[in-house]
Design a protein around this motif. Structure first.
Motif, PDB file in Angstrom:
ATOM      1  N   LEU A   2       0.827  -1.202   0.000  1.00 56.25           N
ATOM      2  CA  LEU A   2       0.000   0.000   0.000  1.00 56.25           C
ATOM      3  C   LEU A   2       0.855   1.242   0.000  1.00 56.25           C
ATOM      4  CD1 LEU A   2      -1.566   0.990   3.419  1.00 56.25           C
ATOM      5  CD2 LEU A   2       0.263  -0.689   3.276  1.00 56.25           C
ATOM      6  N   GLY A   3       0.240   2.339  -0.439  1.00 54.41           N
ATOM      7  CA  GLY A   3       0.940   3.604  -0.468  1.00 54.41           C
ATOM      8  C   GLY A   3       0.059   4.716  -0.965  1.00 54.41           C
ATOM      9  N   ALA A   4       0.668   5.856  -1.239  1.00 53.85           N
ATOM     10  CA  ALA A   4      -0.057   7.050  -1.656  1.00 53.85           C
ATOM     11  C   ALA A   4       0.835   7.880  -2.556  1.00 53.85           C
ATOM     12  CB  ALA A   4      -0.491   7.868  -0.434  1.00 53.85           C
ATOM     13  N   THR A   5       0.255   8.864  -3.209  1.00 55.19           N
ATOM     14  CA  THR A   5       1.056   9.822  -3.961  1.00 55.19           C
ATOM     15  C   THR A   5       1.519  10.934  -3.033  1.00 55.19           C
ATOM     16  OG1 THR A   5      -0.794  11.248  -4.639  1.00 55.19           O
ATOM     17  CG2 THR A   5      -0.314   9.316  -6.024  1.00 55.19           C
ATOM     18  N   GLY A   6       2.530  11.647  -3.451  1.00 55.54           N
ATOM     19  CA  GLY A   6       3.112  12.666  -2.586  1.00 55.54           C
ATOM     20  C   GLY A   6       2.205  13.841  -2.325  1.00 55.54           C
ATOM     21  N   ASP A   7       1.319  14.144  -3.272  1.00 59.29           N
ATOM     22  CA  ASP A   7       0.481  15.343  -3.153  1.00 59.29           C
ATOM     23  C   ASP A   7      -1.014  15.054  -3.143  1.00 59.29           C
ATOM     24  OD1 ASP A   7       2.615  17.437  -3.233  1.00 59.29           O
ATOM     25  OD2 ASP A   7       2.997  16.541  -5.184  1.00 59.29           O
ATOM     26  N   GLU A   8      -1.451  13.905  -3.675  1.00 56.25           N
ATOM     27  CA  GLU A   8      -2.861  13.549  -3.719  1.00 56.25           C
ATOM     28  C   GLU A   8      -3.712  14.748  -4.174  1.00 56.25           C
ATOM     29  OE1 GLU A   8      -3.892  10.600  -3.687  1.00 56.25           O
ATOM     30  OE2 GLU A   8      -2.457   9.392  -2.550  1.00 56.25           O
ATOM     31  N   PHE A   9      -4.488  15.362  -3.278  1.00 55.99           N
ATOM     32  CA  PHE A   9      -5.353  16.481  -3.673  1.00 55.99           C
ATOM     33  C   PHE A   9      -4.746  17.847  -3.373  1.00 55.99           C
ATOM     34  CE2 PHE A   9      -8.412  13.004  -3.263  1.00 55.99           C
ATOM     35  CZ  PHE A   9      -9.079  13.127  -4.467  1.00 55.99           C
ATOM     36  N   ASP A  10      -3.454  17.893  -3.066  1.00 59.73           N
ATOM     37  CA  ASP A  10      -2.828  19.154  -2.685  1.00 59.73           C
ATOM     38  C   ASP A  10      -1.866  19.693  -3.729  1.00 59.73           C
ATOM     39  OD1 ASP A  10      -3.929  19.530   0.014  1.00 59.73           O
ATOM     40  OD2 ASP A  10      -2.884  17.667   0.439  1.00 59.73           O
ATOM     41  N   GLY A  11      -1.931  19.220  -4.946  1.00 58.45           N
ATOM     42  CA  GLY A  11      -1.028  19.705  -5.979  1.00 58.45           C
ATOM     43  C   GLY A  11      -1.371  21.093  -6.469  1.00 58.45           C
ATOM     44  N   ASP A  12      -0.384  21.709  -7.112  1.00 60.43           N
ATOM     45  CA  ASP A  12      -0.567  23.004  -7.773  1.00 60.43           C
ATOM     46  C   ASP A  12      -1.148  24.050  -6.833  1.00 60.43           C
ATOM     47  OD1 ASP A  12      -0.294  24.728  -9.866  1.00 60.43           O
ATOM     48  OD2 ASP A  12      -2.219  24.232 -10.786  1.00 60.43           O
TER      49      ASP A  12
ATOM     50  N   GLY B 168       0.737  19.856 -11.625  1.00 55.21           N
ATOM     51  CA  GLY B 168       1.404  20.583 -10.560  1.00 55.21           C
ATOM     52  C   GLY B 168       1.841  19.759  -9.369  1.00 55.21           C
ATOM     53  N   GLY B 169       2.007  18.462  -9.547  1.00 48.90           N
ATOM     54  CA  GLY B 169       2.495  17.659  -8.437  1.00 48.90           C
ATOM     55  C   GLY B 169       2.232  16.191  -8.658  1.00 48.90           C
ATOM     56  N   ALA B 170       2.610  15.420  -7.638  1.00 47.93           N
ATOM     57  CA  ALA B 170       2.331  13.981  -7.660  1.00 47.93           C
ATOM     58  C   ALA B 170       0.926  13.783  -7.098  1.00 47.93           C
ATOM     59  CB  ALA B 170       3.365  13.222  -6.834  1.00 47.93           C
ATOM     60  N   VAL B 171      -0.070  14.131  -7.910  1.00 45.47           N
ATOM     61  CA  VAL B 171      -1.433  14.233  -7.417  1.00 45.47           C
ATOM     62  C   VAL B 171      -2.200  12.929  -7.588  1.00 45.47           C
ATOM     63  CG1 VAL B 171      -1.481  16.713  -7.866  1.00 45.47           C
ATOM     64  CG2 VAL B 171      -2.305  15.135  -9.609  1.00 45.47           C
ATOM     65  N   HIS B 172      -3.375  12.912  -7.006  1.00 48.89           N
ATOM     66  CA  HIS B 172      -4.265  11.757  -7.002  1.00 48.89           C
ATOM     67  C   HIS B 172      -4.470  11.233  -8.421  1.00 48.89           C
ATOM     68  CE1 HIS B 172      -7.042   9.393  -4.615  1.00 48.89           C
ATOM     69  NE2 HIS B 172      -8.057   9.641  -5.420  1.00 48.89           N
ATOM     70  N   CYS B 173      -4.297   9.948  -8.591  1.00 48.48           N
ATOM     71  CA  CYS B 173      -4.579   9.200  -9.837  1.00 48.48           C
ATOM     72  C   CYS B 173      -3.434   9.170 -10.836  1.00 48.48           C
ATOM     73  CB  CYS B 173      -5.827   9.727 -10.577  1.00 48.48           C
ATOM     74  SG  CYS B 173      -7.345   9.641  -9.626  1.00 48.48           S
ATOM     75  N   VAL B 174      -2.445  10.071 -10.757  1.00 46.06           N
ATOM     76  CA  VAL B 174      -1.450  10.105 -11.830  1.00 46.06           C
ATOM     77  C   VAL B 174      -0.498   8.921 -11.799  1.00 46.06           C
ATOM     78  CG1 VAL B 174      -1.555  12.611 -12.036  1.00 46.06           C
ATOM     79  CG2 VAL B 174       0.177  11.573 -10.558  1.00 46.06           C
ATOM     80  N   ASP B 175      -0.510   8.145 -10.722  1.00 42.36           N
ATOM     81  CA  ASP B 175       0.334   6.953 -10.679  1.00 42.36           C
ATOM     82  C   ASP B 175      -0.260   5.779 -11.460  1.00 42.36           C
ATOM     83  OD1 ASP B 175      -1.722   6.974  -8.793  1.00 42.36           O
ATOM     84  OD2 ASP B 175      -0.664   5.719  -7.357  1.00 42.36           O
ATOM     85  N   LEU B 176      -1.554   5.836 -11.771  1.00 42.03           N
ATOM     86  CA  LEU B 176      -2.220   4.686 -12.385  1.00 42.03           C
ATOM     87  C   LEU B 176      -1.667   4.300 -13.753  1.00 42.03           C
ATOM     88  CD1 LEU B 176      -5.898   5.321 -11.267  1.00 42.03           C
ATOM     89  CD2 LEU B 176      -4.376   3.498 -10.513  1.00 42.03           C
ATOM     90  N   PRO B 177      -1.437   5.241 -14.689  1.00 42.52           N
ATOM     91  CA  PRO B 177      -0.881   4.816 -15.977  1.00 42.52           C
ATOM     92  C   PRO B 177       0.505   4.190 -15.858  1.00 42.52           C
ATOM     93  CG  PRO B 177      -1.829   7.012 -16.143  1.00 42.52           C
ATOM     94  CD  PRO B 177      -1.767   6.676 -14.692  1.00 42.52           C
ATOM     95  N   PHE B 178       1.227   4.525 -14.783  1.00 41.27           N
ATOM     96  CA  PHE B 178       2.540   3.915 -14.561  1.00 41.27           C
ATOM     97  C   PHE B 178       2.377   2.480 -14.048  1.00 41.27           C
ATOM     98  CE2 PHE B 178       3.331   8.479 -14.247  1.00 41.27           C
ATOM     99  CZ  PHE B 178       4.472   8.627 -15.024  1.00 41.27           C
ATOM    100  N   PHE B 179       1.526   2.280 -13.060  1.00 38.52           N
ATOM    101  CA  PHE B 179       1.330   0.931 -12.537  1.00 38.52           C
ATOM    102  C   PHE B 179       0.759  -0.003 -13.602  1.00 38.52           C
ATOM    103  CE2 PHE B 179       1.449   2.576  -8.034  1.00 38.52           C
ATOM    104  CZ  PHE B 179       2.449   1.723  -7.598  1.00 38.52           C
ATOM    105  N   PHE B 180      -0.157   0.510 -14.433  1.00 36.40           N
ATOM    106  CA  PHE B 180      -0.744  -0.309 -15.488  1.00 36.40           C
ATOM    107  C   PHE B 180       0.118  -0.325 -16.750  1.00 36.40           C
ATOM    108  CE2 PHE B 180      -4.463  -0.409 -12.872  1.00 36.40           C
ATOM    109  CZ  PHE B 180      -5.241  -1.458 -13.336  1.00 36.40           C
ATOM    110  N   ASP B 181       1.144   0.522 -16.807  1.00 34.04           N
ATOM    111  CA  ASP B 181       2.023   0.623 -17.981  1.00 34.04           C
ATOM    112  C   ASP B 181       1.206   0.891 -19.244  1.00 34.04           C
ATOM    113  OD1 ASP B 181       4.296   0.718 -19.501  1.00 34.04           O
ATOM    114  OD2 ASP B 181       4.699  -1.433 -19.451  1.00 34.04           O
TER     115      ASP B 181
END
Length: 433
Positions: free
Chosen positions: A289-299, A347-360
């Motif tokens: 488990l984990g989280a993104t660095g900014d989630e809803f606090d980007g930009d 503007g950051g490591a925000v919510h959801c942007v990790d998904l295309p990386f995990f799914f490649d």
């Protein structure tokens, strides 16, 4: 070129299609349509198909209207009553590990038909992917008199039963099932992990930006919702309104509240709150488990990482060490990660942007708008490889987490030298330790 492929499963004959060695079977109903007397009732497993089932297109989604006019993830709404359906993406092989994916959307929205959840890269790497639709909003998570609680979670349990019974026909190994999800989907994974009712349905678990999202019974919110719709806040009253009407009303009434409906404790699915349930259940299931660095606090200037002040800390990052601490005695182990790559467009490591990386799936529609024109392919390779290894049953290469200060965590998006430093303060969930 697409060619038809046929599977004969306990559920019946299913006809999908194959392109470039990847087999897709879309929109397979796993339960009867939750309409009429079945609305606001526990899911009923789908009867065996009397004729070959055409699985060439995505099935209906519970989402009728999105939460926002623009969403980071492409989340199509597909009309129809058969919303309790799932899709299977598989390689042309047998005995493969299985990833069951639960979409996010605050338990109010989201779509299993998103192109960001395409399992083609997993199929390439020998993994069967199953993406699941479940009831949302009032229909899935409103605690009403005379209605079983947590209907959305009951739907997911029904889908997991379907996987156990049928996935071998699609090339999957029912003894190597990993349940995974993001945001509300990640919270659903944790809820299932903490539930005595889910025991034995999966062997591994992955929660991306999940958090501990179980809510107090939202009686005041439901009363206001009934008032806005001109009906009593009861099964009969809400049953006089369509799911679309209910979803629009919830969207209009929720305001800035991030979570108004979701899993509630006190029934046979969640006898106790999730955090408490994790101390007693799921100890034989490895958890990533984990989280993104900014989630809803980007930009935002408010995104400066002051401990305990950000939404990211409160809802997401602080949950990671709490969960690890709750599972400290779990022999199967818990591993943490943190996604730190900042999207240049958001503007950051925000919510959801990790998904295309995990799914490649960096070439999927909507990715350039979210990640910019040149997201790092090597990061996608690394993250996807780690997830595939976990689904295959391998032990992560970094240390286990126990909820203590300085726990190791895999860090994605910074130089490898900083790869496994302590990232989560178990007290505040704030700055890296």
């Amino acid at each position: 070129m697409s060619t038809a492929v046929t599977v004969r499963a306990p559920a019946g004959t299913v006809v999908g299609h194959q392109v470039d060695g990847v087999r897709r079977y879309l929109g397979i109903p796993y339960a009867e349509a939750p309409t009429g007397a079945r609305r606001f009732a526990a899911p009923v497993p789908r009867a065996r198909f009397p004729q070959p089932y055409d699985a060439s297109r995505h099935g209906a989604t519970s989402q009728r209207v999105p939460l926002f006019a623009t969403t980071t993830i492409p989340e199509p709404s597909v009309p129809g009553d058969d919303v309790l359906n799932l899709s299977v993406t598989a390689p042309a092989a047998q005995g493969c590990p299985v990833l069951v994916w639960i979409h996010g959307g605050g338990f109010l929205a989201g779509s299993q038909a998103s192109c960001w959840y395409d399992g083609r890269a997993f199929a390439r790497d020998g993994v069967v992917t199953v993406t699941v639709g479940y009831r949302l909003g009032v229909d899935g998570f409103a605690p009403l008199d005379g209605v079983p609680a947590n209907l959305g979670l009951r739907d997911l349990l029904c889908a997991l039963d379907w996987v156990q019974e049928n996935v071998a026909a699609f090339g999957g190994d029912p003894d190597r099932v990993t349940v995974a999800g993001q945001s509300a989907g990640g919270a659903a994974v944790l809820a299932l992990l903490s539930s005595p009712a889910a025991k034995g349905r999966f062997r591994r678990a992955v929660s991306l930006s999940g958090g501990l999202f179980d809510v107090d019974p939202p009686h005041e919110f439901l009363a206001g919702l009934g008032h806005s719709l001109g009906v009593p806040p009861t099964r009969a009253g809400f049953g006089r309104r369509t799911p679309e009407q209910l979803q629009r009303a919830v969207r209009d009434l929720r305001g800035d509240d991030s979570l108004v409906l979701g899993p509630v404790s006190g029934d046979d699915i969640l006898p106790v709150p999730v955090a408490e349930g994790l101390t007693a259940h799921g100890h034989d299931v490895p958890l990533l488990l984990g989280a993104t660095g900014d989630e809803f606090d980007g930009d935002s200037e408010r995104g400066s990482r002051a401990a305990g002040t950000r939404i990211t800390d409160t809802l997401f990052r602080s949950a990671c060490p709490r969960i690890a601490a709750a599972r400290r005695v779990a022999p199967a182990g818990t591993w943490l990660y943190s996604f730190e790559w900042p999207s240049p467009t958001l503007g950051g490591a925000v919510h959801c942007v990790d998904l295309p990386f995990f799914f490649d799936v960096l070439d999927a529609p909507g990715v350039p708008e979210a990640l910019g024109p040149n997201p790092p392919a090597e990061l996608a390779t690394r993250m996807h490889t780690d997830l595939v290894a976990f689904v295959r049953g391998e032990t992560p290469t970094w240390g286990r987490a126990t909820g203590r200060l300085g726990d190791p965590a895999r860090e994605y998006g910074r130089p490898l030298a900083a790869d496994t430093r302590g990232l989560y303060d178990p007290v505040t969930g704030g700055e890296p330790c």
